[in-house]
Every structure is written in structure tokens, then in C-alpha cells.
Design a protein around this motif. Sequence first.
Motif, PDB file in Angstrom:
ATOM      1  N   THR A 107       9.414  -1.835  -1.611  1.00  0.00           N
ATOM      2  CA  THR A 107      10.596  -0.916  -1.185  1.00  0.00           C
ATOM      3  C   THR A 107      10.138   0.536  -1.292  1.00  0.00           C
ATOM      4  N   PRO A 108      10.443   1.508  -0.356  1.00  0.00           N
ATOM      5  CA  PRO A 108      11.423   1.151   0.802  1.00  0.00           C
ATOM      6  C   PRO A 108      11.107   0.613   1.847  1.00  0.00           C
ATOM      7  N   SER A 109      11.780   0.064   2.654  1.00  0.00           N
ATOM      8  CA  SER A 109      11.323  -0.459   4.006  1.00  0.00           C
ATOM      9  C   SER A 109      12.389   0.015   4.811  1.00  0.00           C
ATOM     10  N   PHE A 110      12.028   0.515   6.270  1.00  0.00           N
ATOM     11  CA  PHE A 110      13.137   0.673   7.144  1.00  0.00           C
ATOM     12  C   PHE A 110      12.906   0.169   8.500  1.00  0.00           C
ATOM     13  N   LEU A 111      14.074   0.404   9.390  1.00  0.00           N
ATOM     14  CA  LEU A 111      14.042  -0.064  10.731  1.00  0.00           C
ATOM     15  C   LEU A 111      14.889   1.250  11.535  1.00  0.00           C
ATOM     16  N   VAL A 112      14.033   1.785  12.413  1.00  0.00           N
ATOM     17  CA  VAL A 112      14.558   2.613  13.203  1.00  0.00           C
ATOM     18  C   VAL A 112      14.762   2.270  14.486  1.00  0.00           C
ATOM     19  N   THR A 166       0.797  -1.067   0.014  1.00  0.00           N
ATOM     20  CA  THR A 166      -0.063   0.043   0.047  1.00  0.00           C
ATOM     21  C   THR A 166       0.731   1.305   0.127  1.00  0.00           C
ATOM     22  N   ALA A 167       1.905   1.197   0.586  1.00  0.00           N
ATOM     23  CA  ALA A 167       2.689   2.365   1.083  1.00  0.00           C
ATOM     24  C   ALA A 167       3.565   2.615  -0.291  1.00  0.00           C
ATOM     25  N   THR A 168       3.826   1.682  -1.323  1.00  0.00           N
ATOM     26  CA  THR A 168       4.550   2.002  -2.457  1.00  0.00           C
ATOM     27  C   THR A 168       4.084   1.516  -3.752  1.00  0.00           C
ATOM     28  N   LYS A 169       2.760   1.324  -3.768  1.00  0.00           N
ATOM     29  CA  LYS A 169       2.195   1.162  -4.998  1.00  0.00           C
ATOM     30  C   LYS A 169       2.007   2.437  -5.629  1.00  0.00           C
ATOM     31  N   PRO A 170       2.035   2.593  -7.158  1.00  0.00           N
ATOM     32  CA  PRO A 170       1.921   3.865  -7.767  1.00  0.00           C
ATOM     33  C   PRO A 170       0.722   4.679  -7.265  1.00  0.00           C
ATOM     34  N   ALA A 171       1.065   5.988  -7.181  1.00  0.00           N
ATOM     35  CA  ALA A 171       0.087   6.922  -6.722  1.00  0.00           C
ATOM     36  C   ALA A 171      -0.863   7.434  -7.879  1.00  0.00           C
ATOM     37  N   TYR A 200       9.258   5.450  -5.460  1.00  0.00           N
ATOM     38  CA  TYR A 200       9.419   5.901  -3.843  1.00  0.00           C
ATOM     39  C   TYR A 200      10.604   6.198  -3.133  1.00  0.00           C
ATOM     40  N   CYS A 201      11.708   5.042  -3.506  1.00  0.00           N
ATOM     41  CA  CYS A 201      12.856   5.173  -2.793  1.00  0.00           C
ATOM     42  C   CYS A 201      13.464   6.384  -3.438  1.00  0.00           C
ATOM     43  N   GLY A 202      13.258   6.843  -4.615  1.00  0.00           N
ATOM     44  CA  GLY A 202      13.888   8.044  -5.331  1.00  0.00           C
ATOM     45  C   GLY A 202      13.258   9.249  -4.306  1.00  0.00           C
ATOM     46  N   LYS A 203      12.020   9.141  -4.338  1.00  0.00           N
ATOM     47  CA  LYS A 203      11.453  10.392  -3.671  1.00  0.00           C
ATOM     48  C   LYS A 203      11.860  10.603  -2.258  1.00  0.00           C
ATOM     49  N   PHE A 204      12.205   9.607  -1.710  1.00  0.00           N
ATOM     50  CA  PHE A 204      12.591   9.647  -0.212  1.00  0.00           C
ATOM     51  C   PHE A 204      14.009  10.128  -0.375  1.00  0.00           C
ATOM     52  N   ALA A 205      14.881   9.762  -1.193  1.00  0.00           N
ATOM     53  CA  ALA A 205      16.293  10.005  -1.448  1.00  0.00           C
ATOM     54  C   ALA A 205      16.390  11.430  -1.660  1.00  0.00           C
ATOM     55  N   ARG A 206      15.466  12.026  -2.365  1.00  0.00           N
ATOM     56  CA  ARG A 206      15.333  13.517  -2.890  1.00  0.00           C
ATOM     57  C   ARG A 206      14.970  14.341  -1.721  1.00  0.00           C
ATOM     58  N   ASP A 207      13.935  13.935  -1.302  1.00  0.00           N
ATOM     59  CA  ASP A 207      13.086  14.763  -0.482  1.00  0.00           C
ATOM     60  C   ASP A 207      12.928  14.848   0.795  1.00  0.00           C
ATOM     61  N   LEU A 211      18.959   4.220  11.350  1.00  0.00           N
ATOM     62  CA  LEU A 211      17.923   4.044  10.507  1.00  0.00           C
ATOM     63  C   LEU A 211      18.662   3.322   9.299  1.00  0.00           C
ATOM     64  N   ILE A 212      17.836   1.975   9.286  1.00  0.00           N
ATOM     65  CA  ILE A 212      18.344   1.008   8.209  1.00  0.00           C
ATOM     66  C   ILE A 212      17.575   1.277   7.127  1.00  0.00           C
ATOM     67  N   GLU A 213      17.997   1.339   5.839  1.00  0.00           N
ATOM     68  CA  GLU A 213      16.955   1.226   4.850  1.00  0.00           C
ATOM     69  C   GLU A 213      17.242   0.294   3.817  1.00  0.00           C
ATOM     70  N   TYR A 214      15.952  -0.360   3.266  1.00  0.00           N
ATOM     71  CA  TYR A 214      16.183  -1.545   2.445  1.00  0.00           C
ATOM     72  C   TYR A 214      15.614  -1.061   1.091  1.00  0.00           C
ATOM     73  N   ALA A 215      16.221  -0.663   0.158  1.00  0.00           N
ATOM     74  CA  ALA A 215      15.754   0.036  -1.061  1.00  0.00           C
ATOM     75  C   ALA A 215      16.364  -0.545  -2.564  1.00  0.00           C
ATOM     76  N   ASP A 216      15.805  -0.156  -3.524  1.00  0.00           N
ATOM     77  CA  ASP A 216      16.163  -0.383  -5.068  1.00  0.00           C
ATOM     78  C   ASP A 216      15.995   0.797  -5.779  1.00  0.00           C
ATOM     79  N   PHE A 217      17.296   1.003  -6.438  1.00  0.00           N
ATOM     80  CA  PHE A 217      17.381   1.976  -7.325  1.00  0.00           C
ATOM     81  C   PHE A 217      16.473   2.268  -8.433  1.00  0.00           C
ATOM     82  N   LYS A 218      15.694   1.428  -8.755  1.00  0.00           N
ATOM     83  CA  LYS A 218      14.497   1.573  -9.620  1.00  0.00           C
ATOM     84  C   LYS A 218      13.470   1.733  -9.207  1.00  0.00           C
ATOM     85  N   CYS A 219      13.217   1.873  -7.678  1.00  0.00           N
ATOM     86  CA  CYS A 219      12.025   2.105  -7.155  1.00  0.00           C
ATOM     87  C   CYS A 219      11.809   3.579  -7.241  1.00  0.00           C
TER      88      CYS A 219
END
Length: 258
Positions: free
Chosen positions: A206-211, A26-31, A89-96, A79-87
Motif C-alpha cells: 500500500t498505497p495502490s491506486f487506479l485513476v 519498490t514504491a512503498t518499502k522503507p526509505a 506511505y499511505c499516511g504521507k499521501f494522506a497528509r501531503d 481516483l480509487i485508493e487501496y490503503a492501510d491505516f498502519k502504512c
Amino acid sequence: MSRSKPIVIVSGVAAAAVLLGVVSYTATKPAAPGASGSSAVAEVSADPSAGVYAELEAYARRDASDKLALGRADAPVVLIEYADFKCGYCGKFARDTEPVLVKKYVDDGTLRIEWRNFPIFGEESEAVARASWAAGQQGRFWQFHRAAYAEGAKEKGFGKERLAALAEEAGVPDAARFAKDTDGAAAREAVRADQEQGYSLGATSTPSFLVNGRPIAGAQPLETFTETIEAAAKAAKAKESGGGPAATGSAKPSPGTP
């Protein structure tokens, strides 16, 4: 490797697997058109310990020599981030979001960010994951990370020529070593180990996190991360002042700071 391979060992990991497995799609499906950010917002309790699994805190490596980490190894919050460079939403997190967290919490020593390659979108995902690791071996992981997550970068694909161009953009000094490392056994093993850790948590997207042992699924709003980090820092401070074991590790900042 199959994506449906959770290696659930303890009850805390099992609980996290349920959370990440249910929420992450739900959190990463296309908006929907015109929508922004994630539609699933992780709730952060006023109780800093709520939703935290002590077993999951051990997933933080706190290795001062980790080239894919940012911040002090002894920071109170990891903060541990599990991410894919083709994702996307991962890009959105990385940029914003991530740059704000770095400026607000990493720079003052509160937060450490540990990257885990979690490629789930096929061969190009695997290739760019290995390339990011290879860039890290020359101290340029975060620069490569920034280039690979730039607006429009993933649309250009991650073929060999494109990976070489990203490495050049990131300032990787030895192109021949980069190419060799990208295709080497060490890169494949490093990516496999990160993948296995993500799958063990039940992460399916992706992305998934542990804090500090609190799972968060998806590119949540900035406020979710700031509230979670501040709650974790509060809990760590209370634990230290109460005579409990403080965070361990070297006070030396990890390499690769942008």
C-alpha cells in the motif's frame, strides 16, 4: 485470507496486476535515511489513453451514497485508493498529497476519490479498517481518516481504546453505535469486499491506486497524480465531446466531505 490471491479475470486486470505487483514493493518499502517520498516514479504518457485499461474503469462505484468517497459521483475522473491505516506511505499521501488534490480537483468537480480498505499488516490493520467504516456510517469517515493518519498516530497503535479516542476526535456522535458497528458483520464484509478487489488487481502493498483505469503503485510524487488526473480529465472531455458516453451517476456530492 491469503495475500497471494489475485483473481485475474480479464487481460486489463492481468496487466494491472503485473504493474502493481512489481512496482508496489519498490514504491512503498522503507526509505533510506534522509530520503523523501517514493523511489519509484510512475511515468505518465502524453497520450491520455496510454496505460489505461477500460476494464479497470468499472472498478469505480460512483455511488452517491458511498460514505467512504469524496466528490461528485459524476466527476469525470475517479481516483480509487487501496490503503492501510498502519502504512507509513499511505499516511504521507494522506497528509501531503491528498489535501492538494482535494483543493485542486475535488472542489472544482473534476475528481472523485473513492477509498478502499486494504489492511495487510495484521489484526490492528483489520480493526482500524472496520472502525473507519463504522465512522463512515455516521458521516465521519474523512474526519476519522484525518485523525488516524495524523503525524505519529500509527505509532500509538489501534487498540480498542485508541479507536474510541480517534472516533471522539473525529466527532463521531454515537460512541456505542460506533463500537457495535466496528465489531459487526457488516463492517467485516465491507472490508473483505475491498480487500478482494485489491487482491484481484495483484496489489501486494500500500498505497495502490487506479485513476480512470490507470494503475499507480506507491506514494508517488504530487506531479504524478496531477499529470495523471489532468490526462484522464482531458480524455474524458474528448470522449464526451466526441459523442461517447459521458460519466454516469448523480451530480449530488457524496457524503463525508471534510
